[in-house]
Design a protein around this motif. Sequence first.
Motif, mmCIF file in Angstrom:
data_model
loop_
_atom_site.group_PDB
_atom_site.id
_atom_site.type_symbol
_atom_site.label_atom_id
_atom_site.label_comp_id
_atom_site.label_asym_id
_atom_site.label_seq_id
_atom_site.Cartn_x
_atom_site.Cartn_y
_atom_site.Cartn_z
ATOM 1 N N ASN A 33 0.833 -1.210 0.000
ATOM 2 C CA ASN A 33 0.000 0.000 0.000
ATOM 3 C C ASN A 33 0.864 1.255 0.000
ATOM 4 O O ASN A 33 1.892 1.319 0.668
ATOM 5 C CB ASN A 33 -0.906 0.027 1.238
ATOM 6 N N GLY A 34 0.401 2.261 -0.714
ATOM 7 C CA GLY A 34 1.100 3.536 -0.763
ATOM 8 C C GLY A 34 1.021 4.292 0.550
ATOM 9 O O GLY A 34 1.941 5.005 0.930
ATOM 10 N N VAL A 35 -0.093 4.135 1.241
ATOM 11 C CA VAL A 35 -0.277 4.768 2.551
ATOM 12 C C VAL A 35 -0.220 3.682 3.610
ATOM 13 O O VAL A 35 -0.987 2.721 3.573
ATOM 14 C CB VAL A 35 -1.629 5.519 2.615
ATOM 15 N N VAL A 36 0.704 3.845 4.538
ATOM 16 C CA VAL A 36 0.877 2.865 5.606
ATOM 17 C C VAL A 36 0.218 3.404 6.866
ATOM 18 O O VAL A 36 0.567 4.492 7.333
ATOM 19 C CB VAL A 36 2.375 2.592 5.861
ATOM 20 N N PRO A 37 -0.735 2.663 7.431
ATOM 21 C CA PRO A 37 -1.389 3.134 8.644
ATOM 22 C C PRO A 37 -0.406 3.181 9.818
ATOM 23 O O PRO A 37 0.515 2.362 9.896
ATOM 24 C CB PRO A 37 -2.494 2.107 8.898
ATOM 25 N N GLY A 38 -0.639 4.129 10.697
ATOM 26 C CA GLY A 38 0.244 4.277 11.855
ATOM 27 C C GLY A 38 -0.020 3.262 12.952
ATOM 28 O O GLY A 38 0.873 2.923 13.715
ATOM 29 N N CYS B 60 8.256 -2.063 7.716
ATOM 30 C CA CYS B 60 7.811 -2.116 9.106
ATOM 31 C C CYS B 60 6.890 -3.319 9.305
ATOM 32 O O CYS B 60 5.953 -3.527 8.532
ATOM 33 C CB CYS B 60 7.057 -0.831 9.441
ATOM 34 N N LEU B 61 7.171 -4.109 10.338
ATOM 35 C CA LEU B 61 6.319 -5.229 10.693
ATOM 36 C C LEU B 61 5.293 -4.758 11.719
ATOM 37 O O LEU B 61 5.667 -4.232 12.771
ATOM 38 C CB LEU B 61 7.135 -6.378 11.276
ATOM 39 N N MET B 62 4.012 -4.942 11.396
ATOM 40 C CA MET B 62 2.928 -4.503 12.270
ATOM 41 C C MET B 62 2.164 -5.726 12.784
ATOM 42 O O MET B 62 1.356 -6.312 12.056
ATOM 43 C CB MET B 62 1.974 -3.578 11.519
ATOM 44 N N PRO B 63 2.410 -6.129 14.029
ATOM 45 C CA PRO B 63 1.629 -7.224 14.603
ATOM 46 C C PRO B 63 0.165 -6.802 14.753
ATOM 47 O O PRO B 63 -0.129 -5.644 15.058
ATOM 48 C CB PRO B 63 2.262 -7.449 15.978
ATOM 49 N N LEU B 64 -0.737 -7.742 14.527
ATOM 50 C CA LEU B 64 -2.169 -7.484 14.652
ATOM 51 C C LEU B 64 -2.725 -8.344 15.781
ATOM 52 O O LEU B 64 -2.425 -9.533 15.862
ATOM 53 C CB LEU B 64 -2.883 -7.839 13.342
ATOM 54 N N SER B 65 -3.542 -7.745 16.619
ATOM 55 C CA SER B 65 -4.115 -8.517 17.715
ATOM 56 C C SER B 65 -5.165 -9.482 17.180
ATOM 57 O O SER B 65 -5.846 -9.213 16.181
ATOM 58 C CB SER B 65 -4.729 -7.602 18.773
ATOM 59 N N ASN B 66 -5.285 -10.612 17.852
ATOM 60 C CA ASN B 66 -6.283 -11.601 17.477
ATOM 61 C C ASN B 66 -7.687 -11.005 17.542
ATOM 62 O O ASN B 66 -8.509 -11.239 16.652
ATOM 63 C CB ASN B 66 -6.165 -12.820 18.398
ATOM 64 N N ASP B 67 -7.972 -10.235 18.575
ATOM 65 C CA ASP B 67 -9.296 -9.621 18.709
ATOM 66 C C ASP B 67 -9.606 -8.716 17.518
ATOM 67 O O ASP B 67 -10.722 -8.730 17.003
ATOM 68 C CB ASP B 67 -9.397 -8.802 19.997
ATOM 69 N N LEU B 68 -8.635 -7.951 17.082
ATOM 70 C CA LEU B 68 -8.842 -7.015 15.974
ATOM 71 C C LEU B 68 -9.200 -7.750 14.688
ATOM 72 O O LEU B 68 -10.178 -7.426 14.018
ATOM 73 C CB LEU B 68 -7.592 -6.150 15.773
ATOM 74 N N VAL B 69 -8.423 -8.778 14.342
ATOM 75 C CA VAL B 69 -8.671 -9.461 13.068
ATOM 76 C C VAL B 69 -9.908 -10.344 13.114
ATOM 77 O O VAL B 69 -10.647 -10.444 12.133
ATOM 78 C CB VAL B 69 -7.431 -10.241 12.571
ATOM 79 N N PRO C 68 -4.471 -26.724 15.635
ATOM 80 C CA PRO C 68 -5.321 -26.411 16.791
ATOM 81 C C PRO C 68 -4.575 -26.327 18.125
ATOM 82 O O PRO C 68 -5.074 -25.731 19.077
ATOM 83 C CB PRO C 68 -6.335 -27.558 16.802
ATOM 84 N N ASP C 69 -3.379 -26.878 18.180
ATOM 85 C CA ASP C 69 -2.621 -26.906 19.432
ATOM 86 C C ASP C 69 -1.612 -25.761 19.548
ATOM 87 O O ASP C 69 -0.834 -25.716 20.495
ATOM 88 C CB ASP C 69 -1.893 -28.236 19.557
ATOM 89 N N ARG C 70 -1.630 -24.824 18.601
ATOM 90 C CA ARG C 70 -0.651 -23.729 18.619
ATOM 91 C C ARG C 70 -1.337 -22.372 18.628
ATOM 92 O O ARG C 70 -2.442 -22.222 18.115
ATOM 93 C CB ARG C 70 0.261 -23.806 17.400
ATOM 94 N N ARG C 71 -0.664 -21.399 19.216
ATOM 95 C CA ARG C 71 -1.145 -20.021 19.166
ATOM 96 C C ARG C 71 -0.950 -19.501 17.749
ATOM 97 O O ARG C 71 0.080 -19.734 17.132
ATOM 98 C CB ARG C 71 -0.350 -19.171 20.164
ATOM 99 N N ILE C 72 -1.948 -18.779 17.254
ATOM 100 C CA ILE C 72 -1.880 -18.213 15.909
ATOM 101 C C ILE C 72 -1.774 -16.696 16.030
ATOM 102 O O ILE C 72 -2.621 -16.059 16.647
ATOM 103 C CB ILE C 72 -3.144 -18.569 15.078
ATOM 104 N N ASP C 73 -0.728 -16.147 15.456
ATOM 105 C CA ASP C 73 -0.521 -14.699 15.420
ATOM 106 C C ASP C 73 -0.467 -14.245 13.965
ATOM 107 O O ASP C 73 -0.074 -15.009 13.082
ATOM 108 C CB ASP C 73 0.787 -14.317 16.117
ATOM 109 N N THR C 74 -0.858 -12.992 13.742
ATOM 110 C CA THR C 74 -0.799 -12.421 12.403
ATOM 111 C C THR C 74 -0.085 -11.078 12.448
ATOM 112 O O THR C 74 -0.074 -10.393 13.478
ATOM 113 C CB THR C 74 -2.214 -12.227 11.804
ATOM 114 N N ALA C 75 0.494 -10.727 11.311
ATOM 115 C CA ALA C 75 1.179 -9.433 11.189
ATOM 116 C C ALA C 75 1.221 -9.045 9.721
ATOM 117 O O ALA C 75 1.090 -9.885 8.834
ATOM 118 C CB ALA C 75 2.600 -9.521 11.754
ATOM 119 N N ILE C 76 1.409 -7.762 9.494
ATOM 120 C CA ILE C 76 1.581 -7.236 8.145
ATOM 121 C C ILE C 76 2.983 -6.647 8.048
ATOM 122 O O ILE C 76 3.425 -5.927 8.947
ATOM 123 C CB ILE C 76 0.545 -6.138 7.830
ATOM 124 N N LEU C 77 3.660 -6.965 6.952
ATOM 125 C CA LEU C 77 4.930 -6.318 6.656
ATOM 126 C C LEU C 77 4.655 -5.292 5.568
ATOM 127 O O LEU C 77 4.314 -5.639 4.434
ATOM 128 C CB LEU C 77 5.979 -7.322 6.181
#
Length: 81
Positions: free
Chosen positions: A17-22, A62-71, A47-56
Amino acid sequence: RLIIQPDRILAVDFKTNGVVPGEPDDCPEGILRQMGAYAAALRLIYPDRRIDTAILWTRTACLMPLSNDLVMTALQRGSLP
């Protein structure tokens, strides 16, 4: 990109994306839904592992971790009629 560890899976999506959210809360809704869908699918596979997501953000490297609740909340909003 999937980073698979014994107790955790990290799904990283590269975005140009051209605009990166803060802040994660400022990410476009479609991206948050997409990441929620990835998390939901990975929970079925690992099913036995924690799942995390992030955007690079390639524009800023910049690596932006995303909370599970948010996604997952965004994914649920996208499922409503």
